[in-house]
Design a protein around this motif. Structure first.
Motif, PDB file in Angstrom:
ATOM      1  N   MET A  61     -10.463  -4.921  30.766  1.00  0.00           N
ATOM      2  CA  MET A  61     -11.076  -4.751  29.444  1.00  0.00           C
ATOM      3  C   MET A  61     -11.140  -3.273  29.103  1.00  0.00           C
ATOM      4  O   MET A  61     -11.235  -2.426  30.006  1.00  0.00           O
ATOM      5  N   SER A  62     -11.127  -2.987  27.802  1.00  0.00           N
ATOM      6  CA  SER A  62     -11.120  -1.584  27.396  1.00  0.00           C
ATOM      7  C   SER A  62     -12.492  -0.949  27.666  1.00  0.00           C
ATOM      8  O   SER A  62     -13.499  -1.657  27.773  1.00  0.00           O
ATOM      9  N   ASP A  63     -12.515   0.362  27.746  1.00  0.00           N
ATOM     10  CA  ASP A  63     -13.790   1.057  27.985  1.00  0.00           C
ATOM     11  C   ASP A  63     -14.799   0.768  26.879  1.00  0.00           C
ATOM     12  O   ASP A  63     -16.003   0.641  27.129  1.00  0.00           O
ATOM     13  N   PHE A  85     -16.254  -2.643  27.396  1.00  0.00           N
ATOM     14  CA  PHE A  85     -17.152  -2.591  28.555  1.00  0.00           C
ATOM     15  C   PHE A  85     -18.499  -1.953  28.179  1.00  0.00           C
ATOM     16  O   PHE A  85     -19.568  -2.467  28.531  1.00  0.00           O
ATOM     17  N   LEU A  97     -20.495  -4.349  26.145  1.00  0.00           N
ATOM     18  CA  LEU A  97     -21.065  -5.410  26.996  1.00  0.00           C
ATOM     19  C   LEU A  97     -22.247  -4.892  27.815  1.00  0.00           C
ATOM     20  O   LEU A  97     -23.284  -5.543  27.938  1.00  0.00           O
ATOM     21  N   LEU A  98     -22.064  -3.684  28.332  1.00  0.00           N
ATOM     22  CA  LEU A  98     -23.137  -3.051  29.127  1.00  0.00           C
ATOM     23  C   LEU A  98     -24.393  -2.885  28.281  1.00  0.00           C
ATOM     24  O   LEU A  98     -25.519  -3.197  28.712  1.00  0.00           O
ATOM     25  N   VAL A 107     -25.973  -6.381  27.580  1.00  0.00           N
ATOM     26  CA  VAL A 107     -26.678  -6.931  28.754  1.00  0.00           C
ATOM     27  C   VAL A 107     -27.987  -6.163  28.982  1.00  0.00           C
ATOM     28  O   VAL A 107     -29.040  -6.757  29.249  1.00  0.00           O
ATOM     29  N   THR A 108     -27.931  -4.845  28.859  1.00  0.00           N
ATOM     30  CA  THR A 108     -29.146  -4.034  29.055  1.00  0.00           C
ATOM     31  C   THR A 108     -30.201  -4.397  28.006  1.00  0.00           C
ATOM     32  O   THR A 108     -31.386  -4.566  28.329  1.00  0.00           O
ATOM     33  N   GLY A 112     -31.535  -7.963  28.737  1.00  0.00           N
ATOM     34  CA  GLY A 112     -32.383  -7.939  29.939  1.00  0.00           C
ATOM     35  C   GLY A 112     -33.715  -7.277  29.676  1.00  0.00           C
ATOM     36  O   GLY A 112     -34.768  -7.773  30.096  1.00  0.00           O
ATOM     37  N   THR A 113     -33.691  -6.162  28.954  1.00  0.00           N
ATOM     38  CA  THR A 113     -34.938  -5.449  28.648  1.00  0.00           C
ATOM     39  C   THR A 113     -35.845  -6.312  27.776  1.00  0.00           C
ATOM     40  O   THR A 113     -37.058  -6.388  28.015  1.00  0.00           O
ATOM     41  N   ILE A 126     -35.912  -9.628  27.488  1.00  0.00           N
ATOM     42  CA  ILE A 126     -36.452 -10.785  28.245  1.00  0.00           C
ATOM     43  C   ILE A 126     -37.560 -10.325  29.190  1.00  0.00           C
ATOM     44  O   ILE A 126     -38.635 -10.931  29.275  1.00  0.00           O
ATOM     45  N   LYS A 176      -9.723  -1.966  37.871  1.00  0.00           N
ATOM     46  CA  LYS A 176     -10.736  -1.457  36.942  1.00  0.00           C
ATOM     47  C   LYS A 176     -11.591  -2.602  36.407  1.00  0.00           C
ATOM     48  O   LYS A 176     -12.815  -2.503  36.304  1.00  0.00           O
ATOM     49  N   LEU A 177     -10.918  -3.730  36.092  1.00  0.00           N
ATOM     50  CA  LEU A 177     -11.626  -4.896  35.560  1.00  0.00           C
ATOM     51  C   LEU A 177     -12.628  -5.433  36.581  1.00  0.00           C
ATOM     52  O   LEU A 177     -13.776  -5.756  36.252  1.00  0.00           O
ATOM     53  N   GLN A 201     -15.619  -3.263  36.631  1.00  0.00           N
ATOM     54  CA  GLN A 201     -16.455  -3.449  35.450  1.00  0.00           C
ATOM     55  C   GLN A 201     -17.275  -4.742  35.562  1.00  0.00           C
ATOM     56  O   GLN A 201     -18.476  -4.768  35.253  1.00  0.00           O
ATOM     57  N   LEU A 207     -21.399  -5.177  35.630  1.00  0.00           N
ATOM     58  CA  LEU A 207     -22.133  -6.075  34.730  1.00  0.00           C
ATOM     59  C   LEU A 207     -22.930  -7.117  35.517  1.00  0.00           C
ATOM     60  O   LEU A 207     -24.098  -7.394  35.207  1.00  0.00           O
ATOM     61  N   LEU A 260     -25.978  -5.599  37.029  1.00  0.00           N
ATOM     62  CA  LEU A 260     -27.016  -5.373  36.027  1.00  0.00           C
ATOM     63  C   LEU A 260     -27.757  -6.670  35.702  1.00  0.00           C
ATOM     64  O   LEU A 260     -28.999  -6.705  35.653  1.00  0.00           O
ATOM     65  N   PHE A 269     -31.831  -7.467  36.510  1.00  0.00           N
ATOM     66  CA  PHE A 269     -32.824  -7.987  35.554  1.00  0.00           C
ATOM     67  C   PHE A 269     -33.363  -9.344  36.026  1.00  0.00           C
ATOM     68  O   PHE A 269     -34.564  -9.600  35.949  1.00  0.00           O
TER      69      PHE A 269
END
Lengths: 45, 317
Positions: A1-3, A6, A9-10, A13-14, A17-18, A20, B2-3, B6, B10, B13, B17
């Motif tokens: 996946m591209s940066d 990513f 998505l990061l 998710v953060t 999560g925060t 919840i 890389k995938l 990543q 995730l 993370l 949580f």
């Protein structure tokens, strides 16, 4: 996946999560404020 | 490659949580919920269970007549003593004197149940004429003095100040000194007191509440560990005996013997239990309502003391 994907998505998710965790903490704080000492002890061990 | 990295980040993370939430839930949240997953009952009792002039009420139903004339005194007080003063009102007040809107008493009602803190303030500020409460805190006395109130305390009944633990805790008895050392932080684990290897979680109450004021006197100036200082241990808390055994009876808690004496009516009336406390009818001497002394004399009469005894407290006479 591209940066870029990513990082998105990061961040998602953060954020989720925060949110919840914060909701759970707030809910627990409200329960705690309302619980009588007797119920609190009975619910322990 | 890389995938995979990543995805691992995730997943880590999400796992972090999830672990935090599961920890919070099992250590804190679950403890505050009942077995069927609902919230535990709030700290307030159900006012409607102890209403006067209600045939389904849980109060002691004794009727008497008193020569009350003019303005009827507003009676307020501690939550734990509410069944007593509600029964007083039921015995000698006319039925229309109490107004309950389904969740609380209206401001016009002659019976209120605003708890110890507000009842003391109410007597000082003139919003209540008689407060039925345990002894006041230093702050409450200081506020009364600051406002020029001349509080009079008439003992009308007695109860034991008790310490309680979870019913699964094998400890049944402690000395007063051991309890002071728990609350001052010397004893941190139940294993040192004959219990399981679990941290002690010493609980305190709201500042200014009747039981907290008695507790602070019991501690005699000793510094206490912070309230709710641990969630992972087994708690110890305190209250008045009747509140635990009569109003909020719960199989999940047990009352401890103190210095080998269990607090029951006999040990309290004989003065054997180490911490017996009087509760009072409190009024401001500046209040000239002539019904106040009449009512307080009646609280100490045979019928008044019967109400106290049959409610579950120990009469003073």
């Amino acid at each position: 996946m591209s940066d870029k994907t990513f990082r998105r998505l990061l961040a998602a998710v953060t954020a989720a999560g925060t949110l919840i965790t914060a909701a759970l903490v707030i809910y627990t704080a409200v329960l705690y404020k309302n619980a009588s000492i007797i119920e609190f002890i009975a619910g322990g061990r | 490659m890389k995938l995979a990295k990543q995805i691992m980040i995730l997943a880590a993370l999400v796992g972090l949580f999830a672990a935090a939430d599961i920890y919070i839930y099992f250590i804190c949240t679950k403890r505050l919920m009942t077995d069927d997953g609902t919230e535990r009952r709030t700290s307030s009792i159900e006012v409607s269970d102890y209403l006067p002039f209600d045939e389904n009420s849980n109060i002691v139903n004794i009727k008497d007549t008193l020569p009350l004339t003019g303005e009827l005194p507003v009676i307020d007080g501690a939550e734990g003593l509410y069944p007593v003063y509600s029964a007083f009102v039921n015995a000698v007040y006319p039925e229309g004197s109490v107004e309950f809107d389904g969740s609380d008493f209206t401001p016009e009602s002659k019976l209120q149940m605003r708890n110890t803190l507000k009842a003391y303030k109410g007597v000082v500020d003139g919003n209540a004429d008689i407060a039925v409460c345990a002894a006041p805190s230093a702050e409450q006395l200081s506020y009364a003095e600051e406002m020029g109130a001349e509080l009079e305390f008439v003992p009308i009944g007695r109860d034991a100040f008790v310490f309680m633990v979870n019913s699964a805790n094998p400890v049944d008895s402690l000395t007063a000194n051991e309890i002071r050392e728990i609350y001052s932080g010397k004893y941190k684990n139940w294993s040192k007191l004959g219990g399981e290897k679990l941290p002690i979680n010493p609980l305190q109450r709201l500042a200014g509440s009747g039981s907290q004021s008695v507790f602070l006197k019991f501690m005699n100036g000793l510094e206490t560990v912070p309230n709710y200082s641990g969630w992972r241990g087994s708690p110890i808390g305190f209250s008045f005996r009747y509140y635990v055994t009569g109003m909020r009876e719960n199989d999940g808690v047990k009352i401890l013997s103190l210095n080998g004496v269990y607090p029951d009516k006999e040990s309290i009336s004989k003065g054997e239990y180490p911490i017996c406390v009087d509760f009072y009818a409190v009024y401001d001497r500046r209040n000239t309502n002539p019904n106040i002394p009449t009512l307080i004399d009646w609280f100490l009469s045979e019928n008044g003391q019967r109400i106290i005894e049959e409610t579950g407290y120990v009469p003073i006479k």
